[in-house]
Scaffold this motif. Structure first.
Motif, PDB file in Angstrom:
ATOM      1  N   HIS A 115       0.807  -1.226   0.000  1.00 45.82           N
ATOM      2  CA  HIS A 115       0.000   0.000   0.000  1.00 45.82           C
ATOM      3  C   HIS A 115       0.835   1.268   0.000  1.00 45.82           C
ATOM      4  O   HIS A 115       0.469   2.253  -0.640  1.00 45.82           O
ATOM      5  CB  HIS A 115      -0.927   0.004   1.229  1.00 45.82           C
ATOM      6  CG  HIS A 115      -1.843  -1.166   1.239  1.00 45.82           C
ATOM      7  ND1 HIS A 115      -1.709  -2.195   2.143  1.00 45.82           N
ATOM      8  CD2 HIS A 115      -2.873  -1.497   0.438  1.00 45.82           C
ATOM      9  CE1 HIS A 115      -2.634  -3.097   1.907  1.00 45.82           C
ATOM     10  NE2 HIS A 115      -3.353  -2.708   0.872  1.00 45.82           N
TER      11      HIS A 115
ATOM     12  N   HIS B 191      -2.276  -7.378   1.723  1.00 49.54           N
ATOM     13  CA  HIS B 191      -2.317  -7.494   0.272  1.00 49.54           C
ATOM     14  C   HIS B 191      -0.954  -7.764  -0.350  1.00 49.54           C
ATOM     15  O   HIS B 191      -0.849  -7.914  -1.571  1.00 49.54           O
ATOM     16  CB  HIS B 191      -2.910  -6.219  -0.344  1.00 49.54           C
ATOM     17  CG  HIS B 191      -4.347  -6.055  -0.009  1.00 49.54           C
ATOM     18  ND1 HIS B 191      -4.853  -4.890   0.501  1.00 49.54           N
ATOM     19  CD2 HIS B 191      -5.387  -6.915  -0.096  1.00 49.54           C
ATOM     20  CE1 HIS B 191      -6.146  -5.038   0.707  1.00 49.54           C
ATOM     21  NE2 HIS B 191      -6.486  -6.250   0.352  1.00 49.54           N
TER      22      HIS B 191
ATOM     23  N   ALA C 289      -4.799  -5.858   6.400  1.00 50.07           N
ATOM     24  CA  ALA C 289      -5.302  -5.986   5.025  1.00 50.07           C
ATOM     25  C   ALA C 289      -4.508  -7.017   4.223  1.00 50.07           C
ATOM     26  O   ALA C 289      -5.055  -7.668   3.345  1.00 50.07           O
ATOM     27  CB  ALA C 289      -5.281  -4.634   4.323  1.00 50.07           C
TER      28      ALA C 289
ATOM     29  N   ALA D  53      -7.421 -12.220   3.807  1.00 49.26           N
ATOM     30  CA  ALA D  53      -6.904 -11.421   2.700  1.00 49.26           C
ATOM     31  C   ALA D  53      -5.834 -12.183   1.927  1.00 49.26           C
ATOM     32  O   ALA D  53      -5.718 -12.043   0.713  1.00 49.26           O
ATOM     33  CB  ALA D  53      -6.345 -10.100   3.220  1.00 49.26           C
ATOM     34  N   THR D  54      -5.075 -13.004   2.618  1.00 51.18           N
ATOM     35  CA  THR D  54      -3.986 -13.740   1.979  1.00 51.18           C
ATOM     36  C   THR D  54      -4.498 -14.962   1.217  1.00 51.18           C
ATOM     37  O   THR D  54      -4.038 -15.255   0.120  1.00 51.18           O
ATOM     38  CB  THR D  54      -2.945 -14.170   3.035  1.00 51.18           C
ATOM     39  OG1 THR D  54      -2.503 -13.013   3.738  1.00 51.18           O
ATOM     40  CG2 THR D  54      -1.754 -14.851   2.396  1.00 51.18           C
TER      41      THR D  54
ATOM     42  N   GLY E 238      -0.496 -11.046  -2.545  1.00 55.84           N
ATOM     43  CA  GLY E 238      -1.218 -10.924  -3.805  1.00 55.84           C
ATOM     44  C   GLY E 238      -0.574  -9.924  -4.745  1.00 55.84           C
ATOM     45  O   GLY E 238      -0.519 -10.148  -5.957  1.00 55.84           O
ATOM     46  N   ALA E 239      -0.088  -8.829  -4.200  1.00 59.50           N
ATOM     47  CA  ALA E 239       0.579  -7.825  -5.031  1.00 59.50           C
ATOM     48  C   ALA E 239       1.836  -8.404  -5.664  1.00 59.50           C
ATOM     49  O   ALA E 239       2.117  -8.147  -6.841  1.00 59.50           O
ATOM     50  CB  ALA E 239       0.919  -6.591  -4.198  1.00 59.50           C
TER      51      ALA E 239
END
Length: 166
Positions: A39, A69, A67, A100-101, A72-73
């Motif tokens: 982020h 992320h 969160a 989230a993962t 995934g990013a």
């Protein structure tokens, strides 16, 4: 041998991630670690993932809380195996990071270990590298045999204790 990248979304993840470092060192697997946020530094995270294969990495471990992320990013920007390590914290105590993962869209897989499961993240990364590294496979086999012997020993001790109490 290919390296493993351990990417933390925040420096506050270090106490959890240290267990992964310990396992990787125990197995003699080269690794690099850095803080890179999905982020706050998204361009840097994407660039790291895009260049990871060319930079000698074979597996990426992404540790992040809340969160979460980061895994995934990274996975969205490379085809190397990515292992998500959800980190406990926040109001949901890691459940948000786990969800989230693990909830990735089709086509962008992320392997996920338990919340704060840094040792297993490292072991899974080592198992992936062991597909091409027989010496690592041998070390993994030996560790499993040692763990089994420990369980057998503890069971023998328990049985002796129970027999003595009769």
């Amino acid at each position: 041998m290919k390296k493993i990248a351990v990417i933390m979304g925040s420096a506050s993840d270090l106490p959890v991630v240290q267990k992964a470092f310990d396992v990787l060192n125990e197995y003699g697997v080269p690794f690099e670690a850095q803080v890179c946020s999905a982020h706050r530094t998204p361009a840097e995270a994407a660039e790291f993932a895009r260049s990871a294969r060319d930079n000698g990495f074979g597996v990426l471990i992404a540790a992040a809380g809340m969160a979460a992320h980061l895994a995934g990013a990274l996975a969205a920007n490379c085809t190397l195996p990515v292992i998500g390590l959800p980190v406990r914290g926040g109001i949901l105590d890691g459940l948000d990071a786990l969800l989230a993962t693990v909830q990735m869209p089709s086509g962008i897989p992320v392997a996920t270990v338990a919340v704060n499961g840094a040792a297993n993240a490292a072991l899974l990364a080592i198992q992936i590298l062991a597909l091409e590294e027989p010496a690592l496979a041998e070390k993994l086999d030996q560790a499993r045999q040692t763990a089994a012997a420990e369980v057998h020993l503890r069971n023998e001790e328990l049985q002796k204790s129970l027999a003595a109490g009769k």
